[in-house]
Design an enzyme around this catalytic site. Structure first.
Site, PDB file in Angstrom:
ATOM      1  CG  ASP A   1      -2.816   3.516   4.258  1.00 13.64           C
ATOM      2  OD1 ASP A   1      -3.755   3.406   5.586  1.00 13.64           O
ATOM      3  OD2 ASP A   1      -2.651   2.763   3.749  1.00 13.64           O
TER       4      ASP A   1
ATOM      5  CE  LYS B   1      -7.762  -2.342   4.890  1.00 12.15           C
ATOM      6  NZ  LYS B   1      -8.139  -3.470   4.024  1.00 12.15           N
TER       7      LYS B   1
ATOM      8  CD1 TRP C   1      -2.586  -2.283   1.706  1.00 14.31           C
ATOM      9  CD2 TRP C   1      -2.679  -1.278  -0.807  1.00 14.31           C
ATOM     10  NE1 TRP C   1      -2.860  -3.057   0.794  1.00 14.31           N
ATOM     11  CE2 TRP C   1      -3.783  -2.339  -0.018  1.00 14.31           C
ATOM     12  CE3 TRP C   1      -3.373   0.166  -0.590  1.00 14.31           C
ATOM     13  CZ2 TRP C   1      -4.804  -2.796  -0.528  1.00 14.31           C
ATOM     14  CZ3 TRP C   1      -4.009  -0.957  -2.060  1.00 14.31           C
ATOM     15  CH2 TRP C   1      -4.822  -2.098  -1.522  1.00 14.31           C
TER      16      TRP C   1
HETATM   17  N1  PMP Z   1      -4.389   0.746   2.836  1.00 13.30           N
HETATM   18  C1  PMP Z   1      -4.439  -0.190   3.382  1.00 13.30           C
HETATM   19  C2  PMP Z   1      -3.109  -0.487   4.630  1.00 13.30           C
HETATM   20  C3  PMP Z   1      -5.221  -0.892   3.053  1.00 13.30           C
HETATM   21  O1  PMP Z   1      -5.188  -2.307   3.802  1.00 13.30           O
HETATM   22  C4  PMP Z   1      -6.088  -0.822   1.918  1.00 13.30           C
HETATM   23  C5  PMP Z   1      -6.705  -1.704   1.778  1.00 13.30           C
HETATM   24  N2  PMP Z   1      -6.980  -3.075   1.688  1.00 13.30           N
HETATM   25  C6  PMP Z   1      -6.080   0.405   1.571  1.00 13.30           C
HETATM   26  C7  PMP Z   1      -4.636   1.578   1.853  1.00 13.30           C
HETATM   27  C8  PMP Z   1      -7.058   0.875   0.037  1.00 13.30           C
HETATM   28  O2  PMP Z   1      -8.065   1.180   0.697  1.00 13.30           O
HETATM   29  P1  PMP Z   1      -9.295   1.140  -0.444  1.00 13.30           P
HETATM   30  O3  PMP Z   1      -9.673  -0.141  -0.917  1.00 13.30           O
HETATM   31  O4  PMP Z   1     -10.196   1.457   0.885  1.00 13.30           O
HETATM   32  O5  PMP Z   1      -8.772   2.298  -1.335  1.00 13.30           O
END
Ligand code: PMP
Length: 366
Positions: A176, A200, A107
């Protein structure tokens, strides 16, 4: 007794993830008439007094749980974690500036890609060559003297590596926290901005929570598109346009559940640590058969990544798990093997059922 159609499984999905059953029951009870209105929460105006109350309590609960200081704003946004990959540099990274990115997994790499569209991301540390098995020590960071912010991912959901304590940057920390938000206490005043998509630990998808300091808000670049401007969302009380009412409502129920049923974040952190310890101990005890992806010092308490000796056995393990109603245990394709996401709402019984399978599967296949 539940009908077969209404049975519940132990859901180890990384997100959207398990939600406490009592929260789902409460949402069901409210479904046809929210607080006696004769309408579901999805049918009421986001400008109504009921919506005002909902947003007010959701924010107040979050502020109490995390101890959010007065000089921070709480924003309820949409667009998921991914939109924050863009909003952070759009708001804070000028074209002639650099921003620090600490790269510990999948990510963070996505976030760096978007930062490059606005200015110059500088990778202060990368775990890529080691296949993202750990987070860095602070001394390993290669920090510029001047940068717009220092960005990191507190828990990399796919690799299952987590910071135990936040790094120290030379510029405001941006985090994040999507996959460990509300799993443990956090000192908000160490951050310029912290965000998390909700799916989550904090609700269904559709909601992203942003906690931002007034000082950071003051640094926002001029002339942004309104929907991507933190200041606009702050000025509009998170209702610049129609918000995801149902997601905010579930977030509210979950904050109540954390406070009233789970005893708050400190108690929840102990509970989460115990679940993770149980699972890692069981894997370590059988290290002749199971291998964990993350180095012990960087192991995530939310996403436990591991594998058997072969891809064939991994597939068999997943099939055996499914037969026991232990679902969504497949690892991300970039890591392979298994990933058990054990967020707040995963009960101890789910972890114990997985441990039992770990033992029996190894005994049958080693
Ligand atoms: N950051 C992290 C740490 C994630 O785990 C995720 C999705 N699993 C995201 C960002 C992206 O999130 P989204 O699918 O809501 O755009």
């Amino acid at each position: 007794m539940r009908t077969p159609e209404a049975r519940r499984v132990f859901n180890f999905c990384a997100g959207p993830a398990a939600i406490a059953e009592s929260v789902l029951e409460e949402a069901r009870a409210d479904m046809l008439s929210y607080r006696g209105s004769g309408m579901s929460v999805m049918e009421i105006s986001h400008r109504s007094a009921l919506a005002d109350d909902l947003f007010e309590e959701a924010e107040a609960n979050l502020r109490r749980l995390l101890g959010v200081p007065k000089n921070y704003r709480v924003l309820f946004l949409q667009g998921g974690g991914s939109q924050q990959f863009s909003m952070v540099p759009m708001n804070f990274l000028r074209s002639d500036e650099s921003a620090e990115y600490i790269l510990t997994g999948h990510w963070g790499a996505k976030a760096i890609g978007q930062a490059g569209l606005e200015g110059t991301p500088h990778v202060a540390w990368s775990g890529e060559e080691e296949r993202f098995v750990r987070v860095p020590e602070n001394a390993e960071l290669d920090l510029l003297e001047r940068s717009a912010y220092t960005y990191f991912t507190s828990n990399e959901t796919i690799q299952g590596v987590q910071f135990d304590a936040e790094p120290t940057g030379l510029s405001p920390l941006v985090c994040d926290a999507s996959s460990d938000f509300l799993s443990r206490p956090v000192e908000i005043d160490r951050f310029g901005l912290l965000y998390a998509c909700a799916q989550k630990n904090a609700g269904p998808s559709g909601l992203t929570v942003v906690i931002i300091s007034d000082e950071m808000l003051d640094r926002t670049k001029p002339n942004l598109h309104r929907m991507f401007d933190y200041r606009e969302h702050a000025a509009a009380g998170s209702r610049l346009n129609t918000p995801p009412m149902f997601s905010v409502y579930l977030f509210l129920l979950i904050t109540r559940w954390i406070e009233q049923d789970m005893g708050g974040l400190s108690a929840l952190a102990v509970h989460n640590q115990a679940k993770a310890d149980t699972l890692y101990a069981r894997l370590d005890r059988q290290s002749d058969f199971y291998t964990t992806h993350a180095k012990p010092t960087s192991r995530s308490i939310m996403n436990v990544t591991f594998r058997t000796p072969s891809a064939e056995l991994d597939a068999e393990f997943l099939a055996a798990a499914k037969r026991r109603d232990l679902t969504h245990l497949a690892g991300h394709r970039s890591v392979g093997g298994m990933r058990a996401s054990i967020y707040n709402a995963m009960p101890v019984a789910g972890v114990e059922a997985l441990c039992e399978l770990l033992d029996e599967f190894r005994d049958a296949h080693q």
